[in-house]
Design a protein around this motif. Sequence first.
Motif, PDB file in Angstrom:
ATOM      1  N   LYS A   1       0.499  -1.433   0.228  1.00  0.00           N
ATOM      2  CA  LYS A   1       0.331  -0.030  -0.182  1.00  0.00           C
ATOM      3  C   LYS A   1       0.891   1.458  -0.145  1.00  0.00           C
ATOM      4  N   GLN A   2       2.121   0.908   0.789  1.00  0.00           N
ATOM      5  CA  GLN A   2       3.241   1.927   0.256  1.00  0.00           C
ATOM      6  C   GLN A   2       3.277   2.477  -0.882  1.00  0.00           C
TER       7      GLN A   2
ATOM      8  N   THR B   1      -5.204   8.949  -0.274  1.00  0.00           N
ATOM      9  CA  THR B   1      -4.552   8.080   0.858  1.00  0.00           C
ATOM     10  C   THR B   1      -5.250   6.653   1.245  1.00  0.00           C
ATOM     11  N   GLU B   2      -4.105   5.740   1.934  1.00  0.00           N
ATOM     12  CA  GLU B   2      -5.410   4.488   2.142  1.00  0.00           C
ATOM     13  C   GLU B   2      -5.122   4.932   3.704  1.00  0.00           C
TER      14      GLU B   2
ATOM     15  N   ARG C   1       4.153   6.310  -1.086  1.00  0.00           N
ATOM     16  CA  ARG C   1       2.563   7.272  -1.558  1.00  0.00           C
ATOM     17  C   ARG C   1       2.911   8.396  -0.670  1.00  0.00           C
ATOM     18  N   LYS C   2       1.899   9.405  -0.401  1.00  0.00           N
ATOM     19  CA  LYS C   2       2.360  10.698   0.793  1.00  0.00           C
ATOM     20  C   LYS C   2       1.886   9.664   1.665  1.00  0.00           C
TER      21      LYS C   2
ATOM     22  N   ALA D   1       9.109  10.794  -4.397  1.00  0.00           N
ATOM     23  CA  ALA D   1       8.074  11.647  -3.860  1.00  0.00           C
ATOM     24  C   ALA D   1       7.113  12.362  -4.733  1.00  0.00           C
TER      25      ALA D   1
ATOM     26  N   ALA E   1      -2.209  11.177  -4.499  1.00  0.00           N
ATOM     27  CA  ALA E   1      -2.648   9.887  -4.975  1.00  0.00           C
ATOM     28  C   ALA E   1      -3.446  10.154  -2.999  1.00  0.00           C
TER      29      ALA E   1
ATOM     30  N   ALA F   1       4.427   7.404   3.005  1.00  0.00           N
ATOM     31  CA  ALA F   1       5.234   5.918   3.051  1.00  0.00           C
ATOM     32  C   ALA F   1       6.061   5.775   3.816  1.00  0.00           C
TER      33      ALA F   1
ATOM     34  N   ARG G   1       2.488  12.946  -7.837  1.00  0.00           N
ATOM     35  CA  ARG G   1       1.453  11.858  -8.265  1.00  0.00           C
ATOM     36  C   ARG G   1       1.412  11.678  -6.800  1.00  0.00           C
ATOM     37  N   SER G   2       2.425  11.620  -5.506  1.00  0.00           N
ATOM     38  CA  SER G   2       2.251  11.117  -4.209  1.00  0.00           C
ATOM     39  C   SER G   2       1.159  11.993  -3.515  1.00  0.00           C
TER      40      SER G   2
ATOM     41  N   LEU H   1       3.409   3.745  -5.374  1.00  0.00           N
ATOM     42  CA  LEU H   1       2.575   3.909  -6.318  1.00  0.00           C
ATOM     43  C   LEU H   1       2.454   3.691  -6.843  1.00  0.00           C
TER      44      LEU H   1
END
Length: 200
Positions: free
Chosen positions: A127-128, A196-197, A152-153, A187, A194, A155, A190-191, A130
């Motif tokens: 999940k971390q 957020t999970e 990902r932001k 990063a 994107a 991470a 896109r980060s 992209l």
Amino acid sequence: MNGTRRGLNRALLALVGLLLIAAGPLAVLAGSSQEFAQAWTRTGTDFWARVQEQLAAAKIPGQETSWWTVAVMGVLVVSAILLVCWIVSQGGGRTNQLARDDGDAGTTTVETAVASQAIKAALAGNKQVLSASVQSWQVKGGSGLKISLQARKGASPRELAEVLDELVNGLDALLGKEIPVLIRIKAGTRSRFARTERVA
């Protein structure tokens, strides 16, 4: 991890830097000191007058052009060709072959695409991450691997590095030898944009 001649690049950058460092104080003096500005103007005028004399004394018979002009144009053309060659030589070294083994029974090669597909498949559920890209480059003694991750932001770079370390160790075990690896975790836009999970 490429074929760029770093020593030559650094030497050229150092030379340009020294020229700029020398030009800075001269520009300040020319703007702040009238005497220095006048002396600089006189020096430039005298220099240009000597150049004109040299050009007039070395004219091509029957032509208005000087031999010095032809020589300068030749130097400029050669310099332009050398600059183009230098620009073309930047980077390079990329290869699609990750490993090669020459044995009595024949030659076995491992394409970069094999490692790329394996690493991307292993990171697909993370999940971390992209996105991921894998490239190989020619280095001393064989080929090296470059793995770039778009994180990902939020991470954790440490956790991503540990995951990649395990993947690289597994790849080394499959290949039967250790290969140099450059890991780049980045990063960007896109980060930031994107989704957020969220973990309940």
